[in-house]
Design a protein around this motif. Structure first.
Motif, PDB file in Angstrom:
ATOM      1  N   ARG A 128       0.829  -1.210   0.000  1.00 48.42           N
ATOM      2  CA  ARG A 128       0.000   0.000   0.000  1.00 48.42           C
ATOM      3  C   ARG A 128       0.863   1.259   0.000  1.00 48.42           C
ATOM      4  NH1 ARG A 128      -1.967   1.387   5.813  1.00 48.42           N
ATOM      5  NH2 ARG A 128      -0.471   0.316   7.145  1.00 48.42           N
ATOM      6  N   PHE A 129       2.056   1.201   0.572  1.00 55.46           N
ATOM      7  CA  PHE A 129       2.986   2.326   0.521  1.00 55.46           C
ATOM      8  C   PHE A 129       3.913   2.225  -0.687  1.00 55.46           C
ATOM      9  CE2 PHE A 129       1.947   2.136   5.114  1.00 55.46           C
ATOM     10  CZ  PHE A 129       1.463   3.430   5.271  1.00 55.46           C
ATOM     11  N   MET A 146      11.286   7.898  -1.192  1.00 53.88           N
ATOM     12  CA  MET A 146      11.209   7.374   0.172  1.00 53.88           C
ATOM     13  C   MET A 146       9.974   7.928   0.877  1.00 53.88           C
ATOM     14  SD  MET A 146      14.008   7.602   3.297  1.00 53.88           S
ATOM     15  CE  MET A 146      14.960   6.144   2.893  1.00 53.88           C
ATOM     16  N   ILE A 147       9.243   7.036   1.525  1.00 58.81           N
ATOM     17  CA  ILE A 147       8.168   7.428   2.435  1.00 58.81           C
ATOM     18  C   ILE A 147       8.692   7.178   3.839  1.00 58.81           C
ATOM     19  CG2 ILE A 147       5.827   6.935   3.250  1.00 58.81           C
ATOM     20  CD1 ILE A 147       5.169   6.031   0.373  1.00 58.81           C
ATOM     21  N   SER A 159       8.910   2.937   3.039  1.00 54.68           N
ATOM     22  CA  SER A 159       8.978   2.484   1.652  1.00 54.68           C
ATOM     23  C   SER A 159      10.177   3.172   1.014  1.00 54.68           C
ATOM     24  CB  SER A 159       7.689   2.842   0.903  1.00 54.68           C
ATOM     25  OG  SER A 159       7.788   2.489  -0.465  1.00 54.68           O
ATOM     26  N   VAL A 160      11.036   2.392   0.356  1.00 55.71           N
ATOM     27  CA  VAL A 160      12.269   2.942  -0.217  1.00 55.71           C
ATOM     28  C   VAL A 160      12.486   2.381  -1.615  1.00 55.71           C
ATOM     29  CG1 VAL A 160      14.758   3.191   0.034  1.00 55.71           C
ATOM     30  CG2 VAL A 160      13.312   3.129   2.075  1.00 55.71           C
ATOM     31  N   ILE A 161      12.720   3.281  -2.574  1.00 52.49           N
ATOM     32  CA  ILE A 161      13.143   2.906  -3.918  1.00 52.49           C
ATOM     33  C   ILE A 161      14.459   3.631  -4.191  1.00 52.49           C
ATOM     34  CG2 ILE A 161      12.650   3.098  -6.388  1.00 52.49           C
ATOM     35  CD1 ILE A 161       9.705   2.923  -5.770  1.00 52.49           C
ATOM     36  N   GLY A 162      15.439   2.907  -4.680  1.00 55.01           N
ATOM     37  CA  GLY A 162      16.710   3.532  -5.026  1.00 55.01           C
ATOM     38  C   GLY A 162      17.777   3.350  -3.961  1.00 55.01           C
ATOM     39  N   GLY A 225       6.028  12.314   9.173  1.00 60.69           N
ATOM     40  CA  GLY A 225       7.034  11.895   8.211  1.00 60.69           C
ATOM     41  C   GLY A 225       6.918  12.693   6.935  1.00 60.69           C
ATOM     42  N   SER A 226       7.380  12.096   5.839  1.00 61.79           N
ATOM     43  CA  SER A 226       7.346  12.813   4.571  1.00 61.79           C
ATOM     44  C   SER A 226       7.406  11.851   3.395  1.00 61.79           C
ATOM     45  CB  SER A 226       8.516  13.809   4.491  1.00 61.79           C
ATOM     46  OG  SER A 226       9.753  13.122   4.566  1.00 61.79           O
TER      47      SER A 226
END
Length: 265
Positions: A128-129, A146-147, A159-162, A225-226
């Motif tokens: 979901r994130f 990034m969440i 949640s992290v991509i990269g 958060g952000s």
């Protein structure tokens, strides 16, 4: 003109022209205003009094929008007055809307409590994130997304991509910038920005150059958060891009505060 009269004129101007408070806050922030979204809403509701400098920025932002809308309405500028002071601690339990009633230490304690209540710290990836992160990567064509949720001393990537670390100290996290500003942060070239050029993630791996972040609100409206996007090459970021980033951040908020979030006590 007295501050309260200026604010009333702003409120009436918004109503008469169908301008949105969201657009007013974005323009106010872009012109150097420091009040958060919730504080601006409290001001327009007559609960919070901005000082003269902030009020003048608010009026200038409103007039800029009115001019853009080709409206003949204009708001008079405020006199230089000081904000009203209310008793410290009176805002406990009111959430972020009552933040201006608390001391900085009390505000941070309430915010961190909201972070804990999300139940997201130190939990594994969830689709979901991750779905929103993939949408952000596709929309902005960046290497990293990034969440985050941010407690008192660290930034945790839900949640992290990269090539980004999942957990880093809050003191060096670029994501914290959106939290401090309570609004969008756009850094087109971090290596040329004195606020960030000495950051270890700018000087070293992953050599961040472009960065944009939008804060995410959790229980009782506190910033928890952000949503951040980053790349290894400098780039521009338009007003339309800021609105798109905000829309995705609101999707994150729906997940944070939805049925799967812990109940607010």
């Amino acid at each position: 003109m007295e501050t309260w009269l200026c604010v009333r004129q702003v409120r009436e101007a918004l109503t008469s022209t169908d301008l949105r408070v969201e657009d007013l806050w974005v323009r106010y922030y872009a012109m150097g205003g420091t009040a958060s979204w919730f504080e601006l809403e409290a001001c327009l509701a007559g609960v919070l009094v901005l000082d003269g400098g902030e009020c003048r920025i608010l009026v200038d932002a409103a007039n800029a929008l009115l001019s853009q809308a080709r409206s003949g309405t204009r708001v008079d500028r405020c006199a230089d007055t000081s904000p009203e002071r209310l008793l410290s601690g009176a805002g406990h339990g009111l959430g972020a809307a009552g933040a201006f009633l608390l001391t900085p230490r009390e505000r941070e304690a309430e915010r961190v409590d909201a972070v804990v209540r999300t139940g997201l710290l130190d939990t594994g990836p969830e689709d979901r994130f991750d779905r929103i992160s993939r949408q952000a990567q596709h929309r902005f064509q960046v290497s990293s997304v990034m969440i985050t949720v941010i407690d008192d001393d660290r930034c945790f990537g839900k949640s992290v991509i990269g090539p980004l670390r999942r957990s880093v100290p809050r003191t060096v996290s670029l994501s914290t910038a959106a939290l401090h500003r309570a609004g969008p942060v756009v850094v087109e070239d971090a290596s040329a920005d004195e606020r960030f050029r000495e950051n270890p993630f700018v000087r070293g791996d992953p050599h961040v150059r472009f960065f944009a972040g939008y804060p995410v609100r959790g229980p009782l409206g506190w910033l928890v958060g952000s949503l951040c996007v980053a790349d290894q090459v400098p780039r521009s970021f338009s007003t339309a891009d800021v609105h798109a980033l905000r829309a995705l951040a609101l999707d994150v908020e729906d997940e944070v505060n939805g049925p799967r979030a812990l109940s607010e006590l």
